[in-house]
Design an enzyme around this catalytic site. Structure first.
Site, PDB file in Angstrom:
ATOM      1  N   LYS A  28      -5.093  -8.574  14.500  1.00  0.00           N
ATOM      2  CA  LYS A  28      -4.626  -7.253  14.974  1.00  0.00           C
ATOM      3  C   LYS A  28      -4.544  -7.152  16.503  1.00  0.00           C
ATOM      4  CE  LYS A  28      -6.330  -4.933  10.787  1.00  0.00           C
ATOM      5  NZ  LYS A  28      -5.273  -4.333  10.026  1.00  0.00           N
ATOM      6  N   ASP A  52     -16.413 -10.528  10.919  1.00  0.00           N
ATOM      7  CA  ASP A  52     -14.968 -10.290  10.817  1.00  0.00           C
ATOM      8  C   ASP A  52     -14.579  -9.155  11.772  1.00  0.00           C
ATOM      9  OD1 ASP A  52     -12.391  -9.785  10.166  1.00  0.00           O
ATOM     10  OD2 ASP A  52     -12.727  -9.415   8.034  1.00  0.00           O
ATOM     11  N   TYR A  54       0.805  -1.225   0.000  1.00  0.00           N
ATOM     12  CA  TYR A  54       0.000   0.000   0.000  1.00  0.00           C
ATOM     13  C   TYR A  54       0.841   1.279   0.000  1.00  0.00           C
ATOM     14  CZ  TYR A  54      -4.093  -2.869   0.760  1.00  0.00           C
ATOM     15  OH  TYR A  54      -5.082  -3.793   0.601  1.00  0.00           O
ATOM     16  N   TYR A  64     -14.153  -5.136   3.368  1.00  0.00           N
ATOM     17  CA  TYR A  64     -12.762  -5.552   3.159  1.00  0.00           C
ATOM     18  C   TYR A  64     -12.408  -6.618   4.192  1.00  0.00           C
ATOM     19  CZ  TYR A  64      -7.667  -5.404   2.955  1.00  0.00           C
ATOM     20  OH  TYR A  64      -6.347  -5.750   2.840  1.00  0.00           O
TER      21      TYR A  64
HETATM   22  N1  PLP Z   1     -10.494  -8.076   7.977  1.00  0.00           N
HETATM   23  C1  PLP Z   1     -10.625  -6.776   8.250  1.00  0.00           C
HETATM   24  C2  PLP Z   1     -11.955  -6.262   8.718  1.00  0.00           C
HETATM   25  C3  PLP Z   1      -9.556  -5.909   8.104  1.00  0.00           C
HETATM   26  O1  PLP Z   1      -9.695  -4.605   8.361  1.00  0.00           O
HETATM   27  C4  PLP Z   1      -8.316  -6.435   7.668  1.00  0.00           C
HETATM   28  C5  PLP Z   1      -7.156  -5.549   7.501  1.00  0.00           C
HETATM   29  O2  PLP Z   1      -7.200  -4.365   7.626  1.00  0.00           O
HETATM   30  C6  PLP Z   1      -8.230  -7.796   7.393  1.00  0.00           C
HETATM   31  C7  PLP Z   1      -9.319  -8.604   7.564  1.00  0.00           C
HETATM   32  C8  PLP Z   1      -6.940  -8.388   6.908  1.00  0.00           C
HETATM   33  O3  PLP Z   1      -6.031  -8.445   7.945  1.00  0.00           O
HETATM   34  P1  PLP Z   1      -4.473  -8.640   7.615  1.00  0.00           P
HETATM   35  O4  PLP Z   1      -4.031  -7.356   6.995  1.00  0.00           O
HETATM   36  O5  PLP Z   1      -3.864  -8.876   8.962  1.00  0.00           O
HETATM   37  O6  PLP Z   1      -4.360  -9.795   6.696  1.00  0.00           O
END
Ligand code: PLP
Length: 419
Positions: A264, A235, A9, A138
């Site tokens: 995270k 998610d 990014y 996302y």
């Molecule tokens: N799911 C959500 C809601 C996210 O915001 C993100 C990343 O920002 C992901 C999945 C993907 O996580 P990663 O970047 O640790 O693969």
């Protein structure tokens, strides 16, 4: 040294200009190799809920590294992963759960998508293979996660590769449909016979620009999925562990999702670790025979002992420091301090959800966004605008004074460039 990193990014034009070399983190600050300090306003891609260098998490990592740094979870186990799986299950509304461990958010999402599809296969309904998400949602950058997500700019080169079967429209409330759920209900009902699961970011579409929708929508979605024999994957990779003022964003809706993905803040950003927490009624459809009912899925670092130690320590700190309740309290203050920005001529909208505060500028300010960002950077604030939107998503442990100062810096800088 020449920069050989293929940066995520990061436009090449930005790389050419060069950027800071971060060498240390402490509390809400990152320090570069020239001794400059920056407030980590976005918690290092929304992960570092406890800021940097929290002694309890650091100590747990050090200790575990000296005891057992890795041992696989395929055919083996270890104390940390057993304890963490139990803890995560008990954070759910119904603790009858098993957890798949992974490393990044997207690998937890991949596990969820595959489990959903195999669940229906196990039940003799192999035609249920679609996993759909919300418009602009996302879930990560792996191909499966891209298929369930819809952030157009990110996806264009992969449009022909990933499976975009259908999507839930972003909720648009009306007088008769205050949660804007009816169009989504129509999509689910129309495709129920093919749908394995729906996956959503709960209450806030982060990468799409912190777009917020109601808890009422999420509740209706859970009910509709249950009625139509469609699994619901929530998610929580970005929202989990207190960001929204509750432990999980789905707690605002009082639902009990079939699967929950976390990452995270699971380790407060200290180790790459993620998880997919799965209801036992799904887990129990997997078996040794026939062989195609076995769970043939895993990652080398699934349940990594140091990751588990970091997660267990982070969860203990969240508990001991009452981080979620504190975040809810701070959120109110942040909202109050940010309100005056809503009066600025160049501001289109303010949005708030827990410890997420958003200032969306009018589209015509687009040419100024990079300048505002650079000016804030010069003042020691690491903002990462999305489009014309500046947001605060700081470590949940930020002090009143530091948060107020960050809000003030943002307001002053927007005023300086836009008014
Ligand atoms: N799911 C959500 C809601 C996210 O915001 C993100 C990343 O920002 C992901 C999945 C993907 O996580 P990663 O970047 O640790 O693969």
């Amino acid at each position: 040294m020449k920069n050989k990193i293929f940066h995520p990014y990061t436009p090449f034009s930005v790389i050419e200009k060069g950027f800071p070399n971060m060498v240390r983190g402490e509390g809400i600050y990152l320090f570069d190799d020239r001794g400059n300090q920056y407030v980590d306003v976005v918690s290092s891609w929304w992960a570092c809920a406890l800021g940097h260098g929290h002694p309890k998490v650091v100590e747990a990592i050090k200790k575990q590294a000296g005891i057992l740094q890795h041992s696989i979870t395929g055919g083996l186990t270890h104390p940390g992963v057993l304890e963490l799986a139990d803890k995560l299950a008990n954070l759910m509304p119904t603790p009858e759960r098993h957890t798949v461990f992974a490393s990044d958010g997207c690998s937890a999402v991949e596990a969820a998508l595959k489990i959903a599809i195999q669940y229906w296969h196990n039940l003799g309904q192999p035609e249920k293979t679609w996993v759909i998400g919300m418009d602009q949602g996302y879930h990560g950058d792996s191909l499966g996660a891209l298929g369930a997500g819809f952030v157009d700019g990110f996806h264009k080169p992969f449009d022909r590769v990933v499976a975009h079967h259908a999507k839930l429209p972003f909720p648009c409330p009306t007088e008769n449909d205050p949660d804007g759920f009816e169009p989504s209900q129509m999509v689910i009902e129309r495709h129920a016979d093919k749908l394995a699961a729906v996956i959503v970011e709960p209450l806030c579409l982060g990468s799409a620009g912190m777009k917020i929708y109601s808890a009422g929508y999420l509740k209706k979605l859970a009910d509709c999925c249950a009625t139509n024999n469609v699994l619901l994957i929530v998610d929580e990779v970005a929202m989990g562990f207190g960001r929204t003022g509750k432990r999980f964003a789905f707690n605002h809706a009082g639902i009990d999702p079939d699967m929950v993905t976390v990452g995270k803040a699971l380790t407060a950003g200290y180790m790459p670790m993620s998880a997919c927490i799965v209801k036992d009624e799904i887990h129990n459809t997997f078996s040794d025979t026939p062989e195609d009912h076995t769970f043939y899925h895993g990652n080398t670092y699934a349940g990594h002992p140091i990751g588990c130690a970091a997660a267990l320590a982070a969860l203990d700190v969240y508990e001991a420091e009452d981080t979620v309740a504190r975040a809810a309290e701070m959120a109110e203050k942040m909202k109050q301090w940010m309100q005056p920005m809503g009066e600025l001529e160049c501001v289109k909208e303010l949005r708030f959800l827990g410890m997420i505060g958003v200032v969306e500028l009018k589209p015509e300010t687009k040419p100024l966004v990079a300048k505002i960002k650079a000016s804030l950077f010069g003042q020691g604030y690491l903002f990462r605008p999305l489009g014309t939107m500046f947001y605060l998503m700081p470590p949940l442990v930020i002090s009143d004074d530091d948060l107020r100062a960050a809000v003030y810096a943002l307001q002053q800088t927007i005023e300086e460039f836009c008014e």
